[in-house]
Design an enzyme around this catalytic site. Structure first.
Site, PDB file in Angstrom:
ATOM      1  N   LYS A  45       0.858  -1.179   0.000  1.00 48.24           N
ATOM      2  CA  LYS A  45       0.000   0.000   0.000  1.00 48.24           C
ATOM      3  C   LYS A  45       0.894   1.229   0.000  1.00 48.24           C
ATOM      4  O   LYS A  45       1.431   1.631   1.033  1.00 48.24           O
ATOM      5  CB  LYS A  45      -0.918   0.030   1.240  1.00 48.24           C
TER       6      LYS A  45
ATOM      7  N   GLU B  79       9.889   1.387  10.562  1.00 48.42           N
ATOM      8  CA  GLU B  79      10.841   2.480  10.294  1.00 48.42           C
ATOM      9  C   GLU B  79      10.079   3.769  10.518  1.00 48.42           C
ATOM     10  O   GLU B  79       9.301   4.193   9.658  1.00 48.42           O
ATOM     11  CB  GLU B  79      11.315   2.415   8.837  1.00 48.42           C
TER      12      GLU B  79
ATOM     13  N   CYS C 145      13.294  11.194   6.892  1.00 43.48           N
ATOM     14  CA  CYS C 145      13.365  10.884   8.327  1.00 43.48           C
ATOM     15  C   CYS C 145      14.807  10.932   8.809  1.00 43.48           C
ATOM     16  O   CYS C 145      15.063  11.022   9.998  1.00 43.48           O
ATOM     17  CB  CYS C 145      12.720   9.536   8.624  1.00 43.48           C
TER      18      CYS C 145
ATOM     19  N   GLU D 221       9.860  16.729  14.383  1.00 41.66           N
ATOM     20  CA  GLU D 221      10.478  16.537  13.072  1.00 41.66           C
ATOM     21  C   GLU D 221       9.919  17.614  12.131  1.00 41.66           C
ATOM     22  O   GLU D 221       8.713  17.661  11.885  1.00 41.66           O
ATOM     23  CB  GLU D 221      10.069  15.141  12.585  1.00 41.66           C
TER      24      GLU D 221
HETATM   25  P1  ADP Z   1       3.612  10.878   6.817  1.00 39.49           P
HETATM   26  O1  ADP Z   1       3.500  11.761   8.011  1.00 39.49           O
HETATM   27  O2  ADP Z   1       4.965  10.695   6.286  1.00 39.49           O
HETATM   28  O3  ADP Z   1       2.562  11.113   5.776  1.00 39.49           O
HETATM   29  P2  ADP Z   1       2.133   8.597   7.684  1.00 39.49           P
HETATM   30  O4  ADP Z   1       2.547   7.718   8.782  1.00 39.49           O
HETATM   31  O5  ADP Z   1       0.891   9.384   7.834  1.00 39.49           O
HETATM   32  O6  ADP Z   1       3.406   9.451   7.396  1.00 39.49           O
HETATM   33  O7  ADP Z   1       2.005   7.778   6.328  1.00 39.49           O
HETATM   34  C1  ADP Z   1       2.867   6.731   5.948  1.00 39.49           C
HETATM   35  C2  ADP Z   1       2.042   5.659   5.275  1.00 39.49           C
HETATM   36  O8  ADP Z   1       1.115   5.148   6.212  1.00 39.49           O
HETATM   37  C3  ADP Z   1       1.221   6.130   4.092  1.00 39.49           C
HETATM   38  O9  ADP Z   1       1.166   5.090   3.129  1.00 39.49           O
HETATM   39  C4  ADP Z   1      -0.150   6.341   4.707  1.00 39.49           C
HETATM   40  O10 ADP Z   1      -1.207   6.232   3.785  1.00 39.49           O
HETATM   41  C5  ADP Z   1      -0.192   5.192   5.681  1.00 39.49           C
HETATM   42  N1  ADP Z   1      -1.128   5.368   6.794  1.00 39.49           N
HETATM   43  C6  ADP Z   1      -1.501   6.520   7.400  1.00 39.49           C
HETATM   44  N2  ADP Z   1      -2.379   6.264   8.391  1.00 39.49           N
HETATM   45  C7  ADP Z   1      -2.567   4.917   8.413  1.00 39.49           C
HETATM   46  C8  ADP Z   1      -3.343   4.017   9.218  1.00 39.49           C
HETATM   47  N3  ADP Z   1      -4.105   4.456  10.203  1.00 39.49           N
HETATM   48  N4  ADP Z   1      -3.277   2.699   8.949  1.00 39.49           N
HETATM   49  C9  ADP Z   1      -2.488   2.224   7.969  1.00 39.49           C
HETATM   50  N5  ADP Z   1      -1.724   3.013   7.188  1.00 39.49           N
HETATM   51  C10 ADP Z   1      -1.758   4.344   7.398  1.00 39.49           C
END
Ligand code: ADP
Length: 491
Positions: A186, A262, A296, A393
């Site tokens: 995903k 990570e 990161c 960050e």
């Molecule tokens: P960033 O702050 O870098 O956008 P996120 O942690 O929000 O980091 O996103 C990293 C990945 O995790 C993306 O693919 C995002 O769609 C996915 N993501 C965000 N929220 C969820 C969740 N609740 N469950 C699963 N995947 C998620």
């Protein structure tokens, strides 16, 4: 030379826009699509299928169905697929770089660097596929033998972020393929195009249907939650924010899923009194500005010995403010826009907070026209301890600088965070270099160098930066389960 509109259109027209399930492209079951935006113009590039839980299940079913045959595929064959994909990615560098710049915003040179880095994971893991170790030991008491083997963990869910749209995917797909795992990827909904292009490349390289499945979705939790709860899934590998990582760890606890996490970083960049100042400024530029600060591993806080702080600050300010900001496809541009309006407001908020606490800033400039999420490269000095800039960050082109007097003070400040991904250290004294490297609480230390990412090295963090390692010999272990075979020998 700037890129022509015709090139942009050609690259976008070539990218697949469906969900990739069981070796073929399909629409989302709901028929819904999501618009992918160019962050430097705010315009839609293309619509791609927007999956949901039902599509996620179809993807997991394909992965689970393919697992047995894939695990039985000779390691050499798995490795050769990766090797061919490595060559194909390298051969298509210019088009893939343009695609990445369009969906993510970074300048073309940065995209090219990322694609080369991304491809190297496939080369590295093509070589690791045939080196999965085993062991044969006599039992200490005699009479028995201990055989240790490693087997693929099984179907894995890979969740990747938007900042390195291709490298974060190959860093997980590479070892999964090498180990013999099937997978559902995903990608981030902001930047799914590189991952979709990758699926096409891997298919051409000979990857059998069902081994890699990709579901793009705007409903991340609604799509991945049911997969995490599904008994067929055996592992989750996530790269993203610490907040989302923690929630995924909680969700997966019921099934005791194998995890690789990570998560965020808050990297300190320590410049000791005996540092080579030219090298430190060069390293600071890389550690801060690689990917426009949206990494990161980005240096988030600069701790500089008081004897050097003025000189360091003025040189860094000169370099930072001279950077040319603009659309990543334009010639000479060194810094692109931030990826989204949300990311932009976060940077504005953190810099405003520092200003409110009495910090001083010097900033470069951004393009005057256009709707992109541009933020000027900025150096912040006289930053007080309580400024959020030192504890959060920033994920943007902002460099806060703080002076220190003793090594102990620098180490204490560097370690005063709940995160521990990477730390950078500049010193010319070998003894100090080793002593301080050991005391810095981080999964990685960049010693007299501003970049640590390397496919041959174990990338990962400690504390709330997560666990597990990607790349290096360690990277494939994340996708392998140890099985011990107890053998009784007759006399
Ligand atoms: P960033 O702050 O870098 O956008 P996120 O942690 O929000 O980091 O996103 C990293 C990945 O995790 C993306 O693919 C995002 O769609 C996915 N993501 C965000 N929220 C969820 C969740 N609740 N469950 C699963 N995947 C998620």
């Amino acid at each position: 030379m700037s890129v022509s509109a015709a090139d942009e259109a050609r690259v976008i027209a070539a990218v697949p826009t469906g969900l990739f399930i069981n070796g073929s492209w399909r629409e989302a079951a709901s028929g819904r699509t999501v618009a992918i935006e160019d962050p430097s113009t705010g315009q839609t590039l293309v619509e791609v299928a927007d999956g949901a839980a039902v599509d996620g299940f179809a993807a997991l079913e394909a992965a689970a169905g393919a697992q047995g045959a894939w695990a039985a595929t000779p390691p050499r064959e798995r490795g050769e697929i990766l090797r061919r994909a490595f060559q194909m990615i390298t051969g298509r560098l210019a088009d893939l770089a343009l695609l990445m710049t369009l969906e993510m915003g970074k300048p073309l040179a940065d995209s090219e660097a990322e694609i080369t880095y991304a491809a190297e994971f496939f080369r590295w893991f093509s070589e690791e596929a045939v080196r999965i170790p085993g062991d044969y030991r006599p039992a200490p008491a005699g009479g028995g033998r201990v055989v240790v083997m490693r087997q693929p963990v099984g179907p894995v869910l890979l969740i990747t972020p938007w900042n390195f749209p291709m490298a974060m995917a190959t860093r997980k797909i590479g070892p999964a393929i090498a180990a013999g795992c099937t997978m559902v990827l995903k990608p981030a909904e902001l930047t799914p195009l590189c991952a979709l292009a990758l699926a096409e490349i891997l298919t051409e390289a000979g990857l059998p249907p069902g081994v890699l499945n990709i579901v793009v979705t705007t409903d991340a939790s609604g799509t991945t939650g049911p997969l995490i709860a599904d008994g067929r899934l055996r592992k989750l590998s996530f790269t993203g924010s610490t907040t989302v990582g923690k929630s995924l760890v909680k969700q997966s606890a019921d099934r005791l899923l194998r995890l690789s996490m990570e998560l965020g970083g808050n990297a300190p960049f320590v410049v000791c009194a005996d540092a080579d100042l030219d090298a430190a400024v060069d390293g600071a530029m890389v550690a801060k500005m690689r990917n426009g600060g949206e990494a990161c591993t980005a240096a988030n806080r600069f701790y500089v010995h008081r004897s050097l702080v003025e000189e360091f600050s003025s040189r860094l300010t000169e370099r930072m403010t001279a950077l040319r900001v603009g659309r990543g496809t334009d010639e000479g541009v060194e810094v692109g826009p931030l990826v989204s309006a949300k990311q932009h407001s976060k940077v504005v908020e953190l810099v405003d907070d520092a200003l409110g606490h009495g910090a001083r800033i010097e900033a470069g400039s951004i393009p005057e026209e256009g709707r992109g999420h541009f933020y000027p490269p900025t150096v912040v000095t006289a930053v007080p301890d309580e400024a959020r800039l030192l504890s959060e960050e920033v994920f943007g082109p902002v460099a806060p600088i703080v002076a220190f007097d003793t090594d102990d003070e620098a180490v204490a400040a560097a370690n005063a965070t709940e995160l521990g991904l990477v730390a950078y250290l500049y010193t010319s004294d070998l003894n100090r270099a080793l002593r301080l490297s050991e005391r810095l609480v981080a999964g990685m230390v960049g010693l007299n160098q501003g970049v640590v990412s390397n496919p041959a090295a174990p990338f990962g963090g400690v504390k709330e930066s997560g666990y597990g390692r990607e790349g290096g010999r360690e990277g494939i272990e994340e996708y392998l389960e140890v099985k011990y075979l107890a053998i009784k020998l007759a006399d």
